[in-house]
Design an enzyme around this catalytic site. Structure first.
Site, PDB file in Angstrom:
ATOM      1  N   PRO A 150       0.821  -1.209   0.000  1.00 39.36           N
ATOM      2  CA  PRO A 150       0.000   0.000   0.000  1.00 39.36           C
ATOM      3  C   PRO A 150       0.859   1.265   0.000  1.00 39.36           C
ATOM      4  O   PRO A 150       1.921   1.303   0.613  1.00 39.36           O
ATOM      5  CB  PRO A 150      -0.802  -0.121   1.303  1.00 39.36           C
ATOM      6  CG  PRO A 150      -0.051  -1.070   2.153  1.00 39.36           C
ATOM      7  CD  PRO A 150       0.686  -1.988   1.231  1.00 39.36           C
ATOM      8  N   HIS A 151       0.377   2.265  -0.707  1.00 44.67           N
ATOM      9  CA  HIS A 151       1.053   3.563  -0.740  1.00 44.67           C
ATOM     10  C   HIS A 151       0.061   4.601  -1.226  1.00 44.67           C
ATOM     11  O   HIS A 151      -1.036   4.260  -1.663  1.00 44.67           O
ATOM     12  CB  HIS A 151       2.283   3.502  -1.643  1.00 44.67           C
ATOM     13  CG  HIS A 151       2.011   3.115  -3.067  1.00 44.67           C
ATOM     14  ND1 HIS A 151       1.603   1.852  -3.419  1.00 44.67           N
ATOM     15  CD2 HIS A 151       2.061   3.812  -4.221  1.00 44.67           C
ATOM     16  CE1 HIS A 151       1.429   1.801  -4.734  1.00 44.67           C
ATOM     17  NE2 HIS A 151       1.688   2.986  -5.242  1.00 44.67           N
TER      18      HIS A 151
END
Lengths: 147, 90
Positions: A63-64
């Site tokens: 995730p980012h």
């Protein structure tokens, strides 16, 4: 640059959902002042809007979000899930290794992704991360694999 | 020169990882190419010979003139190599 040092590692956590797993990995970034709470929610929103493409290898999610503010530093945290969780990816589900990326732009960001790529390109790394006993073990592994 | 776009949702995280590995595989294969990374909405308006991306995002690029190469495991250089080899003109 903060790369998988022991303060950024949580092993065998038990989130209830993919979103909670992202929040848990994000909280590690906040704890080391690499990101703020808004950034963590932006990662959750990106997952919700753009889907499970962040599951980029079997069992591995990254995730980012887009860094909107200055407070984000280049960092990667790692949360290992006690029970794998379905993120909705057709091939790579379920996920047990979550790497949250606090994104900054520029050369540090690229260097950080290079280190993570070097670590995970080694087919033995995922297995070693799955069996690591302590956060110190993970830190050591990360340091050795990405010199 | 061949133009290759590596595509992810935001254009700055996973697409960059993919780009690094695509570049190293192409170098291995001795293929000269201009490799870039971008987000899916920019990619839909960008001309390229190949787009390398995940299965999910490939479905967001219907009708793109580029040949789409799907990669499931971004850290599996062998998978990336065989997917690219299958797509490249021999």
């Amino acid at each position: 640059m903060l790369f998988l040092e022991k303060g950024l590692v949580a092993l065998d956590i038990e989130p209830d959902s993919a979103e909670d797993a992202i929040r848990a990995a994000g909280k590690l970034l906040v704890g080391r002042q690499a990101a703020g709470g808004e950034y963590v929610e932006a990662m959750v929103a990106a997952y919700r809007e753009k889907g499970p493409y962040i599951v980029i290898a079997p069992g591995i999610a990254l995730p980012h979000a887009k860094a909107e503010s200055e407070e984000t530093k280049a960092a990667v945290s790692f949360a290992r899930l006690k029970r794998p969780i379905v993120f909705g990816h057709a091939d790579n589900d379920p996920v047990d290794l979550v790497f949250a990326l606090a994104s900054s732009s520029g050369s540090e960001h690229i260097a950080l992704l290079k280190r993570l790529t070097m670590l995970l390109n080694d087919p033995g790394s995922a297995e070693a991360l799955r069996t690591a006993k302590t956060a110190e073990d993970v830190e050591k592994l990360a340091r050795q694999a990405s010199i | 020169m061949l133009k290759v776009l590596c595509v992810c949702g935001l254009g700055q995280g996973t697409s960059l990882i993919l780009r690094m590995n695509v570049e190293s595989v192409l170098k291995d294969l001795n293929v000269q190419a201009d490799v870039e990374h971008t987000d899916v909405s920019t990619a839909s308006g960008t001309a390229a010979d190949f787009i390398v991306t995940s299965n999910e995002l490939a479905q967001s690029l219907p009708g793109h003139a580029a040949k789409i190469v799907v990669v499931n495991n971004y850290f599996d250089l062998d998978e990336i190599k065989s997917s690219l080899q299958g797509a490249l003109p021999s």
